[in-house]
Design a protein around this motif. Structure first.
Motif, mmCIF file in Angstrom:
data_model
loop_
_atom_site.group_PDB
_atom_site.id
_atom_site.type_symbol
_atom_site.label_atom_id
_atom_site.label_comp_id
_atom_site.label_asym_id
_atom_site.label_seq_id
_atom_site.Cartn_x
_atom_site.Cartn_y
_atom_site.Cartn_z
ATOM 1 N N GLU A 1 -2.951 13.974 -18.878
ATOM 2 C CA GLU A 1 -4.213 14.892 -18.386
ATOM 3 C C GLU A 1 -5.493 14.044 -18.241
ATOM 4 O O GLU A 1 -6.204 14.578 -17.102
ATOM 5 C CB GLU A 1 -4.240 15.903 -19.327
ATOM 6 C CG GLU A 1 -3.185 17.064 -19.473
ATOM 7 C CD GLU A 1 -2.800 17.656 -18.217
ATOM 8 O OE1 GLU A 1 -3.576 17.761 -17.209
ATOM 9 O OE2 GLU A 1 -1.750 18.072 -18.230
ATOM 10 N N ILE A 2 -5.885 13.083 -18.847
ATOM 11 C CA ILE A 2 -6.950 12.197 -18.481
ATOM 12 C C ILE A 2 -6.867 11.669 -16.943
ATOM 13 O O ILE A 2 -7.946 11.846 -16.502
ATOM 14 C CB ILE A 2 -7.141 11.415 -19.687
ATOM 15 C CG1 ILE A 2 -7.385 11.713 -20.947
ATOM 16 C CG2 ILE A 2 -8.148 10.207 -19.254
ATOM 17 C CD1 ILE A 2 -7.294 10.721 -22.228
ATOM 18 N N ARG A 3 -5.817 11.302 -16.760
ATOM 19 C CA ARG A 3 -5.629 10.798 -15.313
ATOM 20 C C ARG A 3 -5.780 11.933 -14.408
ATOM 21 O O ARG A 3 -6.458 11.641 -13.292
ATOM 22 C CB ARG A 3 -4.475 10.165 -15.292
ATOM 23 C CG ARG A 3 -4.193 8.965 -15.918
ATOM 24 C CD ARG A 3 -2.941 8.154 -15.574
ATOM 25 N NE ARG A 3 -2.841 7.717 -14.017
ATOM 26 C CZ ARG A 3 -3.494 6.780 -13.773
ATOM 27 N NH1 ARG A 3 -4.075 5.756 -14.533
ATOM 28 N NH2 ARG A 3 -3.350 6.318 -12.178
ATOM 29 N N SER A 4 -5.312 13.090 -14.536
ATOM 30 C CA SER A 4 -5.537 14.387 -13.628
ATOM 31 C C SER A 4 -6.747 14.745 -13.656
ATOM 32 O O SER A 4 -7.503 15.006 -12.534
ATOM 33 C CB SER A 4 -4.607 15.412 -14.235
ATOM 34 O OG SER A 4 -3.081 15.073 -14.188
ATOM 35 N N VAL A 5 -7.449 14.605 -14.784
ATOM 36 C CA VAL A 5 -8.964 14.938 -14.547
ATOM 37 C C VAL A 5 -9.707 14.182 -13.938
ATOM 38 O O VAL A 5 -10.758 14.366 -13.134
ATOM 39 C CB VAL A 5 -9.518 15.439 -16.151
ATOM 40 C CG1 VAL A 5 -11.236 15.722 -16.049
ATOM 41 C CG2 VAL A 5 -8.702 16.586 -16.905
#
Length: 318
Positions: free
Chosen positions: A291-295
């Motif tokens: 999710e870090i990459r997505s955000v």
């Protein structure tokens, strides 16, 4: 490429021997050799170096080993989740962020996680990258975003992004003539500069670039507190060199800033996601890493995080 092949390959690397791996896997060594030959054929690269002492991975073999462990862990975590009576991600995840990264990513990430994973408790720890690296070594954090690809030699980081560094000044600062968009290193060196102390990785990076040009910076203050440093810059005491993330906190967004790129030098900083070893990496931490990459991608796409280039996770063929 099958999961069975990947499990066999991982066992070979960890055993250091085809014979030992075959015993651990309860299969005949010729059958195991055939699996690896097929895997190498699919990949198109040699994966093992064989000798009388056993086997060791090639560079490509080591890359496949790291990715294979991640793939198998994610596969097991997915099965664990769907087998739950109430399938949802839960637990606590500790994430270490440096102050500038926190300014850009902190609030959007917490908001994102709360909306999508209400059963996950996100524990965000702010600290200098060196301190966060030490916490990772002591297993006090599940994840951390650090700026050095070799910050933890025993860990394989996931590339996240590359940040350009800018000379930052308040919009009303008289130190730089209006209309300028770029500065040379020599022009930046002559300005009253406010930077972190020498123990800060960003300071060492900046200093090395100026030293390579035999330029001495006009340092008027050294401050490791990001909020205080930016307050001093905003009051016009001097300028600083930071990524654009430094002006993305709620406090700094209410102010007007000017950012100047360096025209005759490359000032950039990498960001990498570090995680605990696979055997102690929880399903919730694995999800948050993704999710870090997505955000981050969402912030860049919406132009809310400027001066940033997303980095691709290298494939085996690369």
């Amino acid at each position: 490429m099958e999961l069975r092949q990947l499990r066999s390959f991982i066992q070979i690397i960890e055993s250091g021997s085809l014979t030992k791996a075959a015993r651990q896997l309860y299969i005949a060594q010729p059958a195991l050799s055939q699996q690896i030959a097929k895997l190498e054929s699919e990949v198109g690269r040699p994966l093992l170096l064989r000798s009388a002492k056993g086997v060791v991975p090639t560079e490509h073999g080591r890359a496949l080993y790291n990715h294979a462990r991640l793939m198998l862990r994610q596969h097991e975590q997915a099965l664990s989740i769907v087998r739950q009576e109430t399938p949802h991600i839960q637990g606590m995840v500790s994430l270490g962020l440096a102050p500038t990264t926190l300014s850009a990513l902190g609030l959007p990430l917490v908001r994102w996680v709360r909306e999508r994973y209400p059963h996950v408790v996100l524990n965000v720890v702010e600290g200098m990258s060196g301190h966060l690296a030490q916490m990772m070594r002591l297993r006090q954090l599940d994840l951390a975003i650090l700026f050095n690809r070799n910050a933890l030699p025993d860990h394989e980081p996931t590339p996240l992004l590359r940040e350009e560094l800018f000379v930052l000044a308040s919009a009303t600062s008289p130190l730089i003539p209006k209309g300028r968009k770029h500065l040379t290193l020599a022009e930046a060196a002559a300005l009253p500069m406010i930077l972190p102390t020498g123990s800060h990785g960003l300071r060492r990076l900046i200093s090395s670039v100026f030293e390579q040009r035999n330029l001495t910076m006009n340092i008027i203050a050294e401050i490791d507190s990001l909020s205080l440093l930016m307050d001093c810059v905003y009051e016009g005491m001097g300028v600083t060199i930071k990524p654009m993330a430094a002006v993305l906190s709620q406090r700094q967004l209410s102010r007007s800033w000017r950012a100047y790129s360096i025209s005759d030098a490359q000032l950039v900083r990498g960001n990498y996601i570090y995680s605990l070893a696979s055997e102690v990496f929880s399903p919730s931490a694995s999800i948050i890493a993704e999710e870090i990459r997505s955000v981050t991608a969402d912030l860049v796409e919406q132009d809310k995080w400027q001066g940033v280039q997303l980095l691709e996770v290298p494939s085996l063929e690369a």
